[in-house]
Design an enzyme around this catalytic site. Sequence first.
Site, mmCIF file in Angstrom:
data_model
loop_
_atom_site.group_PDB
_atom_site.id
_atom_site.type_symbol
_atom_site.label_atom_id
_atom_site.label_comp_id
_atom_site.label_asym_id
_atom_site.label_seq_id
_atom_site.Cartn_x
_atom_site.Cartn_y
_atom_site.Cartn_z
ATOM 1 N N LYS A 115 -10.600 7.915 -57.416
ATOM 2 C CA LYS A 115 -11.057 9.282 -57.148
ATOM 3 C C LYS A 115 -12.497 9.409 -57.588
ATOM 4 O O LYS A 115 -12.943 8.694 -58.480
ATOM 5 C CB LYS A 115 -10.210 10.297 -57.924
ATOM 6 C CG LYS A 115 -10.212 11.676 -57.279
ATOM 7 C CD LYS A 115 -9.235 11.717 -56.136
ATOM 8 C CE LYS A 115 -9.082 13.069 -55.519
ATOM 9 N NZ LYS A 115 -7.834 13.120 -54.725
HETATM 10 N N1 GLU Z 1 -8.187 13.660 -51.193
HETATM 11 C C1 GLU Z 1 -6.926 13.388 -50.551
HETATM 12 C C2 GLU Z 1 -5.820 13.236 -51.587
HETATM 13 O O1 GLU Z 1 -5.921 13.748 -52.676
HETATM 14 C C3 GLU Z 1 -6.997 12.248 -49.563
HETATM 15 C C4 GLU Z 1 -7.419 10.932 -50.108
HETATM 16 C C5 GLU Z 1 -7.639 9.859 -49.039
HETATM 17 O O2 GLU Z 1 -7.480 10.108 -47.872
HETATM 18 O O3 GLU Z 1 -8.001 8.772 -49.471
HETATM 19 O O4 GLU Z 1 -4.796 12.689 -51.303
#
Ligand code: GLU
Length: 425
Positions: A115
């Site tokens: 993240k």
């Molecule tokens: N931000 C989204 C999540 O929390 C998607 C992450 C992604 O597609 O890699 O799942």
Amino acid sequence: MATAMAAIAPKEELNPFEIAKQQFNRAADYLELEDSMRSVLRNAKRQLIVSIPVKMDGGETKVFEGYRVQHNIARGPAKGGIRYHPNVSLDEVKALASWMTWKCATVGIPYGGGKGGIICDPKSMSKNELERLTRRYAFEIAPIIGPDRDIPAPDVYADSQTMAWIMDTISMVRGHTELGVVTGKPLSLGGSLGRPEATARGALYALREACKVKGFDLKGATVAVQGFGNAGSIIARLVHEDGAKVIAACDSKTGVFKADGLDVPAMLKHKEETGSLVGLKGVKEIAPNEVLEVECDILCPSALENSITMANVGKVKTKIIAELANGPTTPGADRVLEDEKIMLIPDILANAGGVTVSYYEWVQDMYSFFWSEDRINHTLEETIGKAFHNVFEKMMKYGTDMRTGAYILAIDRVAEATRVRGIFP
Ligand code: GLU
């Protein structure tokens, strides 16, 4: 003295990383996981903190702080979004990265968890400032990201334009176009059909299964949606198209309520045109957080962490909760909901549609062969349906709640991969 002490309620833990550890430990206890494996799986593999100097439109230079955390890569490259928000912190990004590890393992896609985040107020910045911020952040984290290492995507207040800037910046640095370095890109740059609505669509598929278990139809069910960004606004549209009645919704500024069902297309149009739900006609205005307390069949927290806590869980009156946000419910609130027999579809399952279609995007980019929207949605439905039932089985087997069932499934998968790989060197 004892009475006075008892009157002071213990303060609830709201640090997302501490919460993530509590959720992990609860499932690890059921699995009787050894201590050494617990410490390997609990800690983030890599944490990068970067300073991002940005020339603002007024001529001055402002320095922002950004993060990229890779929690675990036992099952594949790190994967997860990038968040732009004033309340971003390293602990929040660490929690979100670990939730990505468990999310990818729950739905069985070959990724670990990562993240990113930048402490900033994107609403007060111009598009040019956001572009410069994004490009410099991408440059600073370039050494650790890549299609086979760590693949960012949009999270709160980031979108397909943000991903296009990151893809372009990394491609310039590397000297060739690198489509698979981010997902959630525009269609014209190797994005996937169905990706913008994938988070909500995955939640819809999970909700259909949950309704079958609970014995009522989604058609005609009453729904309350907290948060009206990508996840919240699209889940409102999708359940409405399935014949459900959205009776309450909110964004960060206001809440709206209508007992016989809000006009969802009108709400979407108003949000699109004005940027918020303020001033929507023919509705009762309520405070945003009151949406969580509206009596309904299905509640969809779709905003940020710590929305359902010990302070308001007693007022939640629903049958099913689908967590479209990451981390909206605290462990204390989880226990109350479990006692009340409210079915909670946890974030790592309910919002896994986003990363699942990100996976399809990455596969399409690698093969330069693009699928139809029907194929995307159909494959997503199969993946989420299967994951729902896998989680449900674990929950029943261990006699626990769905969140812990999902963690048991996910931790077991990541622990197994770690055991087979062994610890380097
Ligand atoms: N931000 C989204 C999540 O929390 C998607 C992450 C992604 O597609 O890699 O799942």
